[in-house]
Scaffold this active site. Structure first.
Site, PDB file in Angstrom:
ATOM      1  N   GLU A  33      40.792  30.377  28.914  1.00  0.00           N
ATOM      2  CA  GLU A  33      39.819  30.358  30.005  1.00  0.00           C
ATOM      3  C   GLU A  33      38.422  30.018  29.475  1.00  0.00           C
ATOM      4  OE1 GLU A  33      38.504  30.549  32.811  1.00  0.00           O
ATOM      5  OE2 GLU A  33      39.827  31.375  34.326  1.00  0.00           O
ATOM      6  N   ASN A 120      33.519  37.421  36.245  1.00  0.00           N
ATOM      7  CA  ASN A 120      34.570  36.445  35.953  1.00  0.00           C
ATOM      8  C   ASN A 120      34.045  35.102  35.478  1.00  0.00           C
ATOM      9  OD1 ASN A 120      36.547  34.213  36.931  1.00  0.00           O
ATOM     10  ND2 ASN A 120      37.810  36.055  36.958  1.00  0.00           N
ATOM     11  N   GLU A 144      44.023  42.174  31.131  1.00  0.00           N
ATOM     12  CA  GLU A 144      42.796  41.388  30.995  1.00  0.00           C
ATOM     13  C   GLU A 144      41.563  42.285  30.982  1.00  0.00           C
ATOM     14  OE1 GLU A 144      42.259  37.992  33.522  1.00  0.00           O
ATOM     15  OE2 GLU A 144      44.410  37.710  33.778  1.00  0.00           O
ATOM     16  N   ASN A 178      35.863  33.401  42.376  1.00  0.00           N
ATOM     17  CA  ASN A 178      36.239  33.030  41.012  1.00  0.00           C
ATOM     18  C   ASN A 178      35.280  31.983  40.451  1.00  0.00           C
ATOM     19  OD1 ASN A 178      37.840  32.278  38.654  1.00  0.00           O
ATOM     20  ND2 ASN A 178      39.529  33.354  39.633  1.00  0.00           N
ATOM     21  N   ASP A 232      40.649  28.015  40.627  1.00  0.00           N
ATOM     22  CA  ASP A 232      40.079  28.948  39.650  1.00  0.00           C
ATOM     23  C   ASP A 232      38.746  28.367  39.211  1.00  0.00           C
ATOM     24  OD1 ASP A 232      39.589  30.703  37.492  1.00  0.00           O
ATOM     25  OD2 ASP A 232      41.710  30.948  37.082  1.00  0.00           O
TER      26      ASP A 232
END
Length: 300
Positions: A33, A120, A144, A178, A232
């Protein structure tokens, strides 16, 4: 491997290089990510959230090495106007800034006296304000982050004032906010809702908001819908086209929100960024791997 595309609108063909190879740069993540490009260092930083590490990729020699471990389950990253690394940490439920001497400054860890959920993703506006999303993914389990009950009444989008550091909740009606990005003129903010990851009734869309002079987000409406998987992380190129992660790779939308094409990947993508000397290399974090693809678009 040869890159694979789905060209829906012929204009998308002008955005890609049919001869470009899709290069897998690294394949040992549990959940890759948060890619961020540092042009002055000629490197890419990205997160491997469950493994609690931030890794650094150097195009000069192709190496991938640990940059930060443990990372407090860091997820999304960006740079501020001074070039410092801004990070969202699930484990500590905060947004931090890495100073030049390696120390960390906490920019946000609570709102109205209550802990944030699990920041995030994050972007910085040219006025120095920092905008971040705060879904609950980092407190849903110990995978996570650390399992906990949410203290906030909403899963919101927040703004940190660049001068005072004051924190304001600017959007509060998302299931799970997100990825986020500004338009080139910074008058619009795009925000993904990935709530369908746990509730199939949640729309799989990216919304867009008008940003007023005083930093308020207004007139929220749907910009586009992801038809495979969920939205995302994403980025906007200099022509106003939006490149979003999706279940089939990267879905690309024109400035009016029309799906024009796809970059097809063997794994579900989570996030992406533009990098390289001319900002025309698309770096994609996808499940266990990080990919690079030369394109004919330039990131903002």
């Amino acid at each position: 491997m040869a890159a694979r595309y789905d060209i829906i609108d012929p204009r998308f063909a002008d955005k890609i290089d049919p001869q470009a190879e899709l290069r897998e740069l690294y394949s040992d993540c549990l959940w890759a990510e948060g890619p961020v490009w540092f042009a002055d260092h000629d490197c890419l930083y990205f997160s491997d959230i469950p493994n609690q590490r931030v890794l650094r990729y150097l195009p000069a020699d192709g190496s991938v090495t640990p940059f930060l471990a443990p990372s407090n389950f860091a997820n999304g990253h960006t740079r501020d106007r001074q070039g410092r690394l801004i990070s969202c940490e699930h484990g500590t439920r905060r947004v931090t800034r890495r100073e030049w001497d390696g120390r960390f400054t906490v920019l946000a860890d609570s709102f109205e006296g209550k802990r944030l959920n699990s920041p995030n993703d994050v972007v910085v506006r040219s006025d120095g304000s920092i905008w971040f999303t705060d879904p609950t993914y980092g407190i849903l389990s110990d995978y996570e982050g650390y399992k906990a009950d949410p203290e906030q009444s909403a899963r919101g989008v927040y703004r940190i004032d660049g001068d005072t550091g004051a924190i304001t909740r600017v959007i509060d009606d998302f299931a799970q906010p997100n990825g986020l990005a500004f338009s080139a003129d910074e008058n619009r903010l795009f925000v993904a809702d990935s709530g369908a990851s746990h509730d199939p009734e949640v729309p799989r869309h990216i919304r867009v908001f008008d940003i007023s002079a005083d930093g308020q987000a207004r007139n929220g409406r749907e910009f586009c819908t992801i038809d495979v998987g969920i939205p995302d992380g994403f980025r906007v190129d200099e022509d106003g086209w939006l490149w979003s992660s999706s279940g089939d790779g990267v879905q690309v939308f024109d400035p009016d929100g029309r799906l024009c094409g796809r970059v097809l990947l063997p794994q579900t993508s989570a996030n992406l960024t533009f990098g390289g000397p001319r900002r025309d290399c698309l770096y994609i974090t996808a499940t266990k791997s990080v990919y690079a693809l030369a394109v004919r678009a330039r990131g903002l």
